[in-house]
Design an enzyme around this catalytic site. Sequence first.
Site, PDB file in Angstrom:
ATOM      1  N   LEU A  86       0.840  -1.194   0.000  1.00 28.51           N
ATOM      2  CA  LEU A  86       0.000   0.000   0.000  1.00 28.51           C
ATOM      3  C   LEU A  86       0.872   1.240   0.000  1.00 28.51           C
ATOM      4  CD1 LEU A  86      -2.852  -0.936   2.486  1.00 28.51           C
ATOM      5  CD2 LEU A  86      -2.510  -1.585   0.092  1.00 28.51           C
ATOM      6  N   GLY A 131       1.031  -5.221   1.192  1.00 34.12           N
ATOM      7  CA  GLY A 131      -0.031  -5.253   0.176  1.00 34.12           C
ATOM      8  C   GLY A 131       0.416  -5.919  -1.122  1.00 34.12           C
ATOM      9  N   ASN A 153       4.709  -7.783   6.355  1.00 35.30           N
ATOM     10  CA  ASN A 153       5.633  -7.189   7.334  1.00 35.30           C
ATOM     11  C   ASN A 153       5.003  -6.058   8.146  1.00 35.30           C
ATOM     12  OD1 ASN A 153       5.522  -5.695   4.888  1.00 35.30           O
ATOM     13  ND2 ASN A 153       7.366  -4.580   5.445  1.00 35.30           N
ATOM     14  N   GLU A 154       3.667  -5.959   8.118  1.00 32.46           N
ATOM     15  CA  GLU A 154       2.982  -4.820   8.742  1.00 32.46           C
ATOM     16  C   GLU A 154       3.428  -4.566  10.177  1.00 32.46           C
ATOM     17  OE1 GLU A 154       1.644  -6.807   6.584  1.00 32.46           O
ATOM     18  OE2 GLU A 154       0.260  -5.715   5.295  1.00 32.46           O
TER      19      GLU A 154
HETATM   20  C1  LIG Z   1      -6.075  -1.992  10.687  1.00 32.76           C
HETATM   21  C2  LIG Z   1      -5.469  -1.724   9.370  1.00 32.76           C
HETATM   22  C3  LIG Z   1      -4.176  -1.030   9.452  1.00 32.76           C
HETATM   23  C4  LIG Z   1      -3.460  -0.784   8.186  1.00 32.76           C
HETATM   24  C5  LIG Z   1      -3.374  -1.932   7.278  1.00 32.76           C
HETATM   25  C6  LIG Z   1      -2.322  -1.749   6.258  1.00 32.76           C
HETATM   26  C7  LIG Z   1      -2.136  -2.908   5.415  1.00 32.76           C
HETATM   27  C8  LIG Z   1      -1.107  -3.079   4.572  1.00 32.76           C
HETATM   28  C9  LIG Z   1       0.042  -2.180   4.684  1.00 32.76           C
HETATM   29  C10 LIG Z   1       0.980  -1.986   3.555  1.00 32.76           C
HETATM   30  O1  LIG Z   1       0.989  -2.523   2.488  1.00 32.76           O
HETATM   31  S1  LIG Z   1       2.046  -0.800   4.049  1.00 32.76           S
HETATM   32  C11 LIG Z   1       3.342  -0.798   2.871  1.00 32.76           C
HETATM   33  C12 LIG Z   1       4.428  -1.686   3.352  1.00 32.76           C
HETATM   34  N1  LIG Z   1       5.494  -1.663   2.418  1.00 32.76           N
HETATM   35  C13 LIG Z   1       6.761  -1.755   2.774  1.00 32.76           C
HETATM   36  O2  LIG Z   1       7.097  -1.891   3.924  1.00 32.76           O
HETATM   37  C14 LIG Z   1       7.765  -1.646   1.667  1.00 32.76           C
HETATM   38  C15 LIG Z   1       8.520  -0.375   1.725  1.00 32.76           C
HETATM   39  N2  LIG Z   1       9.434  -0.278   0.617  1.00 32.76           N
HETATM   40  C16 LIG Z   1      10.590  -0.974   0.536  1.00 32.76           C
HETATM   41  O3  LIG Z   1      10.944  -1.748   1.374  1.00 32.76           O
HETATM   42  C17 LIG Z   1      11.439  -0.735  -0.685  1.00 32.76           C
HETATM   43  O4  LIG Z   1      10.986   0.448  -1.281  1.00 32.76           O
HETATM   44  C18 LIG Z   1      11.394  -1.881  -1.729  1.00 32.76           C
HETATM   45  C19 LIG Z   1       9.973  -2.263  -2.095  1.00 32.76           C
HETATM   46  C20 LIG Z   1      12.135  -3.099  -1.163  1.00 32.76           C
HETATM   47  C21 LIG Z   1      12.124  -1.398  -3.022  1.00 32.76           C
HETATM   48  O5  LIG Z   1      13.421  -0.966  -2.689  1.00 32.76           O
HETATM   49  P1  LIG Z   1      14.206  -0.009  -3.694  1.00 32.76           P
HETATM   50  O6  LIG Z   1      15.565   0.193  -3.071  1.00 32.76           O
HETATM   51  O7  LIG Z   1      14.143  -0.516  -5.066  1.00 32.76           O
HETATM   52  O8  LIG Z   1      13.380   1.357  -3.707  1.00 32.76           O
HETATM   53  P2  LIG Z   1      13.373   2.514  -2.599  1.00 32.76           P
HETATM   54  O9  LIG Z   1      14.518   3.434  -2.863  1.00 32.76           O
HETATM   55  O10 LIG Z   1      13.255   1.957  -1.239  1.00 32.76           O
HETATM   56  O11 LIG Z   1      11.999   3.247  -2.923  1.00 32.76           O
HETATM   57  C22 LIG Z   1      11.841   4.061  -4.084  1.00 32.76           C
HETATM   58  C23 LIG Z   1      10.886   5.183  -3.729  1.00 32.76           C
HETATM   59  O12 LIG Z   1       9.595   4.613  -3.452  1.00 32.76           O
HETATM   60  C24 LIG Z   1       9.171   5.028  -2.140  1.00 32.76           C
HETATM   61  N3  LIG Z   1       8.372   3.933  -1.538  1.00 32.76           N
HETATM   62  C25 LIG Z   1       8.770   2.689  -1.323  1.00 32.76           C
HETATM   63  N4  LIG Z   1       7.769   1.954  -0.810  1.00 32.76           N
HETATM   64  C26 LIG Z   1       6.714   2.782  -0.693  1.00 32.76           C
HETATM   65  C27 LIG Z   1       5.390   2.613  -0.227  1.00 32.76           C
HETATM   66  N5  LIG Z   1       4.918   1.423   0.228  1.00 32.76           N
HETATM   67  N6  LIG Z   1       4.574   3.665  -0.233  1.00 32.76           N
HETATM   68  C28 LIG Z   1       5.004   4.870  -0.690  1.00 32.76           C
HETATM   69  N7  LIG Z   1       6.260   5.092  -1.160  1.00 32.76           N
HETATM   70  C29 LIG Z   1       7.101   4.057  -1.153  1.00 32.76           C
HETATM   71  C30 LIG Z   1      10.461   5.300  -1.382  1.00 32.76           C
HETATM   72  O13 LIG Z   1      10.222   6.145  -0.296  1.00 32.76           O
HETATM   73  C31 LIG Z   1      11.306   5.931  -2.469  1.00 32.76           C
HETATM   74  O14 LIG Z   1      10.861   7.277  -2.611  1.00 32.76           O
HETATM   75  P3  LIG Z   1      11.876   8.442  -3.033  1.00 32.76           P
HETATM   76  O15 LIG Z   1      12.938   8.468  -1.975  1.00 32.76           O
HETATM   77  O16 LIG Z   1      12.386   8.041  -4.383  1.00 32.76           O
HETATM   78  O17 LIG Z   1      11.031   9.679  -3.049  1.00 32.76           O
END
Ligand SMILES: CCCCCC/C=C\CC(=O)SCCNC(=O)CCNC(=O)[C@H](O)C(C)(C)COP(=O)(O)OP(=O)(O)OC[C@H]1O[C@@H](n2cnc3c(N)ncnc32)[C@H](O)[C@@H]1OP(=O)(O)O
Length: 277
Positions: A86, A131, A153-154
């Site tokens: 998400l 997500g 990993n939430e």
């Molecule tokens: C009762 C209900 C409560 C709530 C329920 C919620 C349910 C589900 C929750 C979720 O799905 S929360 C999302 C969880 N996701 C993560 O933990 C993943 C986070 N991201 C990463 O670990 C890494 O980005 C990656 C996927 C392993 C990729 O690594 P990579 O080195 O290729 O890229 P990055 O440099 O880390 O990221 C690029 C750019 O994207 C931004 N970003 C990454 N993930 C997200 C995200 N999930 N949402 C928004 N933005 C994200 C990251 O900040 C970077 O931004 P910039 O620095 O380029 O601006």
Amino acid sequence: MFVLRQCLTLGTKSSVRNFAAATNLVNVKINEDTGVVIMELNKPPVNSLNYELLEAMHRTLVKLENERCSGMILTSSSPNTFSAGLDLLEMYKPTVDKARKFWGMLQNTWIKLYSAPYPTVAAINGHSPAGGCLLAMSCEYRIMVPKKKIGLNETQLGIVAPQWFQDCMKNIIGSRQAEKALIAGTLFSSEEAAKIGLIDELATDKEDLMKKAHDFMDEQLGLPPLARSTVKIGFRKDTLNRLINSREVDTKYFIDFIFQPKVQESLEMYLQALKKK
Ligand SMILES: CCCCCC/C=C\CC(=O)SCCNC(=O)CCNC(=O)[C@H](O)C(C)(C)COP(=O)(O)OP(=O)(O)OC[C@H]1O[C@@H](n2cnc3c(N)ncnc32)[C@H](O)[C@@H]1OP(=O)(O)O
């Protein structure tokens, strides 16, 4: 069937049509001969699931109901990530209306994907946390490239995977393994995920991934479709109905949860850590 598909994918006789999509957040191609659709998530850099991407997926899934879709392969155009889950910005300091709309679209999209009668394969060509893992788990079969991470990993972010995310995991790896993984917020390597059955097959690279996805599809297309989909829906109906019958409660729980100051603090810290990486 395999030879026919090779001809089709090599292009000699294939007739692959791009789906006219309202946005380019998903690339959708249908093979007119086999009816197999490839839906490629295309929101660089990491396919974070914001409202617009979910809406594009949902619109596509609705459209597929009226097409001659025999099966769907879900993958990503990103070289490193299937989906980062998400979009954290949808949960960080939103308005109540925005959060409600976002969560409703996530529910809509999941219900369509989880209940699709045709075979669905996740061709996981990169990391797939939270997500992203949900999307993969909602397909019937999961194939993944090596050395990437997948899991719910939430907990590690200070949030909680909703019941329907948890149910999807339990249905695949069993209650005990799911309980351990959900409490710890474990991100499994592709290889560990294959060992516990969270993914079905490992691929060597993207080409092998797509080949294996088509192989699975070929097997499924050889089965009588009505019997196949009846069994599938039979297995999934309790999990589906659990959400369908409690959508409003689920939305309220989401909103009450994310608006807690402690949760907003955790999200802020996590977002900062991601930016600093
Ligand atoms: C009762 C209900 C409560 C709530 C329920 C919620 C349910 C589900 C929750 C979720 O799905 S929360 C999302 C969880 N996701 C993560 O933990 C993943 C986070 N991201 C990463 O670990 C890494 O980005 C990656 C996927 C392993 C990729 O690594 P990579 O080195 O290729 O890229 P990055 O440099 O880390 O990221 C690029 C750019 O994207 C931004 N970003 C990454 N993930 C997200 C995200 N999930 N949402 C928004 N933005 C994200 C990251 O900040 C970077 O931004 P910039 O620095 O380029 O601006």
